[in-house]
Motif scaffolding. Structure first.
Motif, mmCIF file in Angstrom:
data_model
loop_
_atom_site.group_PDB
_atom_site.id
_atom_site.type_symbol
_atom_site.label_atom_id
_atom_site.label_comp_id
_atom_site.label_asym_id
_atom_site.label_seq_id
_atom_site.Cartn_x
_atom_site.Cartn_y
_atom_site.Cartn_z
ATOM 1 N N GLN A 1 9.430 3.131 12.593
ATOM 2 C CA GLN A 1 10.101 2.008 11.991
ATOM 3 C C GLN A 1 9.302 1.102 11.356
ATOM 4 O O GLN A 1 9.697 1.088 9.991
ATOM 5 N N GLU A 2 8.272 0.696 11.741
ATOM 6 C CA GLU A 2 7.316 -0.151 11.093
ATOM 7 C C GLU A 2 6.476 0.448 9.825
ATOM 8 O O GLU A 2 6.513 -0.173 8.766
ATOM 9 N N SER A 3 6.172 1.856 9.938
ATOM 10 C CA SER A 3 5.435 2.467 8.785
ATOM 11 C C SER A 3 6.630 2.783 7.791
ATOM 12 O O SER A 3 6.247 2.808 6.610
ATOM 13 N N TRP A 4 7.689 3.046 8.131
ATOM 14 C CA TRP A 4 8.771 3.367 7.145
ATOM 15 C C TRP A 4 9.174 1.927 6.278
ATOM 16 O O TRP A 4 9.285 2.058 5.187
ATOM 17 N N THR A 5 9.094 0.839 7.258
ATOM 18 C CA THR A 5 9.441 -0.118 6.609
ATOM 19 C C THR A 5 8.328 -0.808 5.626
ATOM 20 O O THR A 5 8.632 -1.295 4.424
ATOM 21 N N GLU A 6 7.031 -0.258 5.895
ATOM 22 C CA GLU A 6 5.863 -0.964 5.222
ATOM 23 C C GLU A 6 5.973 0.027 3.806
ATOM 24 O O GLU A 6 5.652 -0.452 2.684
ATOM 25 N N PHE A 7 6.320 1.164 3.880
ATOM 26 C CA PHE A 7 6.685 2.088 2.832
ATOM 27 C C PHE A 7 7.360 1.474 1.679
ATOM 28 O O PHE A 7 7.231 1.278 0.844
ATOM 29 N N ARG A 8 8.627 1.098 2.283
ATOM 30 C CA ARG A 8 9.801 0.527 1.243
ATOM 31 C C ARG A 8 9.425 -0.774 0.807
ATOM 32 O O ARG A 8 9.693 -1.021 -0.344
ATOM 33 N N ARG A 9 8.348 -1.399 1.551
ATOM 34 C CA ARG A 9 8.063 -2.865 1.006
ATOM 35 C C ARG A 9 6.961 -2.643 -0.018
ATOM 36 O O ARG A 9 6.731 -3.350 -1.148
ATOM 37 N N THR A 10 5.918 -1.815 0.327
ATOM 38 C CA THR A 10 4.790 -1.533 -0.424
ATOM 39 C C THR A 10 4.685 -0.350 -1.602
ATOM 40 O O THR A 10 3.825 -0.178 -2.553
ATOM 41 N N ALA A 11 5.459 0.463 -1.166
ATOM 42 C CA ALA A 11 5.494 2.059 -1.666
ATOM 43 C C ALA A 11 4.034 2.770 -1.163
ATOM 44 O O ALA A 11 3.498 3.771 -2.021
ATOM 45 N N TYR A 12 3.406 2.085 -0.190
ATOM 46 C CA TYR A 12 2.261 3.111 0.421
ATOM 47 C C TYR A 12 2.574 3.309 1.755
ATOM 48 O O TYR A 12 3.312 2.687 2.363
ATOM 49 N N PRO A 13 1.886 4.667 1.886
ATOM 50 C CA PRO A 13 1.066 5.406 1.212
ATOM 51 C C PRO A 13 1.748 6.209 0.267
ATOM 52 O O PRO A 13 3.027 6.234 0.034
ATOM 53 N N LYS A 14 1.056 6.316 -0.865
ATOM 54 C CA LYS A 14 1.394 6.917 -2.133
ATOM 55 C C LYS A 14 2.176 8.350 -1.781
ATOM 56 O O LYS A 14 1.595 9.171 -1.213
ATOM 57 N N ILE A 15 3.179 8.367 -2.582
ATOM 58 C CA ILE A 15 3.773 9.620 -2.959
ATOM 59 C C ILE A 15 4.027 9.976 -4.293
ATOM 60 O O ILE A 15 3.943 9.016 -4.926
ATOM 61 N N VAL A 16 4.184 11.408 -4.558
ATOM 62 C CA VAL A 16 4.585 11.748 -6.017
ATOM 63 C C VAL A 16 5.919 12.075 -6.109
ATOM 64 O O VAL A 16 6.459 12.851 -5.425
ATOM 65 N N ASN A 17 6.716 11.210 -6.834
ATOM 66 C CA ASN A 17 8.341 11.085 -7.084
ATOM 67 C C ASN A 17 8.533 12.513 -7.812
ATOM 68 O O ASN A 17 7.859 12.911 -8.752
ATOM 69 N N GLY A 18 9.541 13.052 -7.183
ATOM 70 C CA GLY A 18 9.963 14.402 -7.692
ATOM 71 C C GLY A 18 9.281 15.576 -7.218
ATOM 72 O O GLY A 18 9.817 16.680 -7.653
ATOM 73 N N SER A 19 8.084 15.561 -6.663
ATOM 74 C CA SER A 19 7.476 16.514 -6.245
ATOM 75 C C SER A 19 7.938 17.308 -5.073
ATOM 76 O O SER A 19 8.611 16.896 -4.204
#
Length: 527
Positions: A455-473
């Protein structure tokens, strides 16, 4: 919120009143007719642990911690994100059920100074539950949400208003923890800190820090956050130990560790289906196997048969994803074998192990972000490194809370720094900008919370876009988005859950409409 439970409660009250009037005095002296805050609190805290596990387990299918194994059907919206209003009914109703317990404690102790600490704990946990609810649903019934039968069609409050009031609740709780005089101790009712009021104050302060960092990310609430940061009493401190819930788990069905029960085996030794159908993702595994970071210490304490035959996969791959290893769960690490495992290290520590409500690792990494951004005065590099070390220490502990005698977290932490020299995700001084420092902090939080708090790490990803992912990959080391995603977003992910169908049936005039799991953002999310 208007749910079936409330209607049943109201109906039961009316029915019992009618029966009492018709039958006369027919009391059962052996049946409890009321509950004291001292009795309600341990049950409420235990329910919060189960609730957090549900939040975490649902989110870790989205943030890359777990993916589907082959040979199992019925994945549906788990791999497509095509949620319906029925997808998270249970999460919605269970959260309000737990909140009603805390509200009861708050109301029952309001005029009783001797129970001030019980009120402060209830205020703290009310903030804990409500912020999780907001983080996945947005606007929620708050000011009218816990009135029970007195208001079965409560209005929805804006998520920003809820967050601000939760900070006020935490401020009130911290004040009580620090200044209450003549209050009774929590005693055995405190199944998290064993009655340690200072740790409760630190927990409330750390939770407040979590909320303020989110609020600082939004133009709507950044001013409020700045004011609260400026007035924060640094003398209270933040968590330096893991907050572990343990009401007395034993190796008996219904009474053993909920994490073990869901992902390892029941008390009879039958292996859990969830532990075999939920396998590690290639994306998350790459933060251990050297693809992104070399982490042999935590890797071996997280993944069984690390770097050997640990199953890895990609969400939405229904054909080639390997199933869990034969006769075992995919996540079990430690001593013993199969259902005979007892006091183990790693993620699943044993049948009697407590459940982590908040890790010290997260506390330090929250501080690191606040120091780095100048919200608070402190050593961001020191807090960052303390967060990583605390993560090693948690994983190297057994069910008894002690670090295994054959493990050396400090030495392995030093090795971790040395083997990743120059990698700013590990060596903080290698970051060349504040943005890289933030990426390092959030990435380390993602690693520390792996499988423990999705829950927390998903929230932090939505807030900061980290850890990085490559969109569309579609490369499973570059993204954790499902290859069967129906999302319209560039990152091919959802951003929230949909309101419960019970709200549309029973609170029709108030529940927000037109909400999309792909386009309706939570207030702290940038895009």
């Amino acid at each position: 919120m208007k749910n079936i439970l409330r209607i049943l409660v109201a109906f039961s009250f009316i029915s019992l009143t009618a029966c009492e009037s018709f039958l006369g005095d027919n009391e059962n002296p052996n049946q409890a007719t009321s509950a004291t805050p001292e009795l309600v609190l341990p049950n409420a805290l235990t329910n919060t642990g189960n609730l957090l596990l549900s939040y975490s387990s649902s989110a870790q299918w989205i943030n890359g911690y777990t993916v589907n194994a082959g040979g199992y059907g019925g994945w549906g919206s788990t791999v497509t994100y095509n949620y319906t209003t029925s997808s998270y009914n249970g999460l919605w109703s269970s959260t309000y059920d737990d909140l009603i317990n805390y509200q009861y404690i708050i109301e029952e102790t309001a005029e009783n100074p001797s129970l001030a600490y019980f009120q402060a704990v209830a205020k703290t946990m009310k903030a804990f539950d409500f912020h999780m609810l907001v983080d996945v649903f947005g606007d929620v019934p708050y000011s009218e949400g816990l009135q029970g039968a007195e208001n079965v069609t409560p209005a929805y409050d804006s998520q920003t208003a809820v967050y601000q009031d939760l900070v006020a609740e935490l401020n009130g709780a911290i004040d009580i923890f620090q200044n209450a005089e003549g209050a009774n101790g929590l005693g055995s009712a405190d199944v998290i800190f064993g009655g340690d009021i200072n740790k409760w104050a630190q927990f409330a302060n750390t939770l407040k820090l979590r909320l303020l960092l989110r609020m600082s990310s939004s133009s709507e609430t950044s001013g409020f956050a700045s004011t609260e940061f400026a007035s924060m009493d640094m003398g209270v401190g933040f968590l330096t130990d893991d907050a572990i819930l343990n009401p007395g788990y034993i190796a008996t069905d219904g009474k053993q560790s909920p994490l073990w029960n869901r992902y390892h085996s029941n008390a009879a030794g039958s292996l859990a289906g969830s532990g075999r159908s939920a396998i590690p993702s290639i994306y998350t595994y790459s933060f251990y196997d050297g693809t992104k970071i070399i982490d042999n210490g935590r890797g071996a304490a997280t993944y069984r048969s690390f770097l050997s035959n640990t199953p890895v996969g990609q969400l939405g791959n229904l054909v080639d994803n390997p199933a869990a290893l034969s006769g075992q769960t995919a996540w079990y690490v430690g001593t013993g074998s199969g259902s005979d495992a007892t006091n183990t290290i790693g993620l699943l520590k044993g049948r009697t192990a407590g459940y982590p409500i908040m890790l010290a690792a997260e506390s330090y990494l929250l501080q690191a972000e606040a120091y780095m951004k100048g919200y608070l005065s402190g050593d961001d590099k020191g807090a960052f490194e303390n967060g990583i070390l605390a993560s090693f220490e948690y994983l190297y502990k057994g069910a008894d809370g002690n670090i295994s005698s054959d493990m050396d977290p400090a030495a392995d932490f030093d090795t971790y720094l040395a083997e990743n020299a120059g990698n700013y995700l590990v060596n903080y001084e290698s970051a060349s900008s504040d943005e890289q420092k933030l990426e390092a902090i959030i990435t380390q939080k993602y690693i520390a919370l792996n499988f423990l708090n999705g829950q927390e790490s998903w929230t932090e990803f939505r807030r900061t876009a980290y850890p990085k992912i490559v969109n569309g990959s579609i490369n499973p080391r570059e993204t954790f988005a499902s290859i069967l995603s129906t999302s319209s977003r560039a990152d091919e992910l959802p951003v929230r859950y949909l309101y419960a169908s019970s709200e549309f049936q029973l609170n029709t005039d108030n529940v927000p409409t037109g909400v999309s799991q792909f386009t309706t953002l939570i207030f702290w999310q940038a895009q």
